[in-house]
Design a protein around this motif. Structure first.
Motif, mmCIF file in Angstrom:
data_model
loop_
_atom_site.group_PDB
_atom_site.id
_atom_site.type_symbol
_atom_site.label_atom_id
_atom_site.label_comp_id
_atom_site.label_asym_id
_atom_site.label_seq_id
_atom_site.Cartn_x
_atom_site.Cartn_y
_atom_site.Cartn_z
ATOM 1 N N PRO A 64 -120.777 12.525 -24.878
ATOM 2 C CA PRO A 64 -119.440 12.858 -24.999
ATOM 3 C C PRO A 64 -118.428 11.894 -25.074
ATOM 4 N N GLU B 33 -115.325 12.085 -19.023
ATOM 5 C CA GLU B 33 -116.171 12.553 -20.193
ATOM 6 C C GLU B 33 -117.445 12.599 -19.815
ATOM 7 N N ARG C 96 -118.075 16.402 -18.938
ATOM 8 C CA ARG C 96 -118.810 17.133 -19.954
ATOM 9 C C ARG C 96 -120.339 16.805 -19.632
#
Length: 425
Positions: free
Chosen positions: A284, A290, A363
């Motif tokens: 990501p 992220e 993520r």
């Protein structure tokens, strides 16, 4: 059997701006000559501190410490330096800290070192420096250097923590051989096999037990981590060789492999820390919020407190809510908020680094040996935190030598000599 080490009422308190921490409280212990002794207990109970006191690196605040007839508590100056040089070999938990970075392994070995490195399976790696060795190879190299000093006492902190079964067997055999030769070996360890070998054990605390982490499938949608035909070569050797895998949101993936199999290199390429020679990686993003990365060497900032380290990704992302207390509590770090990393145990530092990796609800989480320095209860906290991240929709990719981790995973891959193949989870 005569006692080589005798301790009575040993106390040790660390003092800092964050307050005082009593690492050891009135510890009594004795270890026989020519035998293996074990220090056991959960992460943070003082095992490493006790070894450092025996080694004459840290001074006890109270009590007596006698090693091979020497009153260590009374030593100072040149006498203390001679004691450290001739009587004890101390190996810290962080393997690289035991090796001189600009020297090769061969250049650090003492008399008889060639036979020792051969026994530890490192004969072909003696020309390498620490930075050129895997974490497991560093651990074995450090032990080889320590053993080659020929001191009557060997103090070793978690010698098998980062090793796969085969490499750990080499270490255990080397320690048994040292004891047979008449040397006193004291290990701080969570390893049941090492504990079973000990003729004397000192429990500094008792670990509580937790129920195994149970997970239900959370995977959704397309893959968020994709590694396709990835290859990374060092000195003409493919450390990662044509590797492909993918992981979806909500999945916990485990890459299993022995020390030196290429696990750390695979994660570092996936995290964008090193470039591949060929192949493709899609994650990501490379920012902490992220795709986060838990390195095997933690990378904590020494001048920041535990809470400040954990909250750093949130501050960099200018997050409105930077409360890290729930995460600290989940990982058993409450009460340590104001301490610097150096004022906590290695296991606590590892959990601090994991908390930092999870703080921004990334993520994707890439975790290299996240439970290697944990006792059983603390390891459950680690796996529970990773499972919770998956439940919130993160894709977690874990590299480990611990085969038991497969039972916790949605997907499992075996990495053997840089090549990967799927295995049943």
């Amino acid at each position: 059997m005569p006692e080589a080490i005798v301790c009575h009422g040993v106390t040790r308190t660390y003092r800092s701006p964050a307050g005082s921490v009593e690492a050891l409280h009135a510890v009594d212990a004795s270890f026989g000559a020519g035998a293996i002794g074990a220090l056991v207990g959960p992460s943070g109970c003082g095992k490493s501190t006790f070894l450092r006191v025996l080694a004459g690196i840290d001074a006890a605040d109270g009590g007596t410490v006698e090693v091979c007839g020497t009153n260590v508590s009374a030593l100072s100056g040149g006498a203390l330096r001679r004691y450290r040089r001739t009587q004890v070999a101390y190996l810290a938990q962080r393997a690289a800290a035991n090796l001189v970075p600009h020297l090769t392994v061969a250049e650090q070995l003492g008399e008889g070192g060639d036979a020792i490195v051969d026994r530890l399976g490192l004969a072909e790696r003696v020309g390498a420096r620490a930075s050129e060795l895997s974490g497991g190879e560093q651990a074995r190299a450090a032990l080889a250097v320590g053993l080659s000093r020929g001191t009557p006492v060997l103090l070793v902190d978690e010698p098998t923590a980062e090793l796969d079964h085969d490499a750990a067997r080499l270490v255990v055999d080397a320690l048994k051989a040292a004891a047979r030769e008449g040397r006193t070996v004291v290990v701080a360890t969570h390893d049941p096999e090492l504990v079973s070998l000990a003729s004397s054990r000192v429990a500094l605390a008792h670990a509580s037990t937790s129920a195994p982490v149970t997970r239900s499938p959370n995977a959704t949608g397309a893959a968020v981590v994709t590694i396709e035909r990835l290859t990374k070569t060092y000195d003409g050797r493919a450390v990662v060789d044509d590797v492909s895998l993918e992981l979806r949101a909500g999945e916990l993936g485990v890459v299993l492999g022995r020390s030196g199999s290429g696990k750390s290199t695979l994660l570092m390429v996936a995290g964008g820390w090193i470039a591949p020679d060929s192949g493709a990686v899609e994650v990501p993003g490379l920012r902490w919020h992220e795709t986060s990365y838990l390195a095997q060497r933690f990378g904590l900032l020494p001048e920041l407190s535990v809470a400040e380290n954990v909250g750093l990704p949130l501050r960099l992302a200018e997050a409105d809510d930077a409360d890290v207390q729930p995460l600290l509590e989940r990982l058993g770090l409450n009460g340590l908020e104001r301490r610097l990393p150096g004022e906590t145990s290695i296991g606590q530092q590892q959990r601090t680094a994991l908390a930092r990796a999870l703080a921004g609800a990334p993520r994707t989480v890439l975790a290299d040996e996240p439970s290697s320095h944990q006792d059983a209860a603390s390891a459950e906290l680690v796996w529970s935190a990773l499972a919770d991240a998956c439940a919130r929709g993160a894709a977690c990719l874990v590299a480990t030598h611990d085969a038991a981790a497969a039972s916790r995973a949605d997907r499992v891959w075996l990495l053997e000599d840089g090549r990967i193949r799927p295995a049943a989870a």
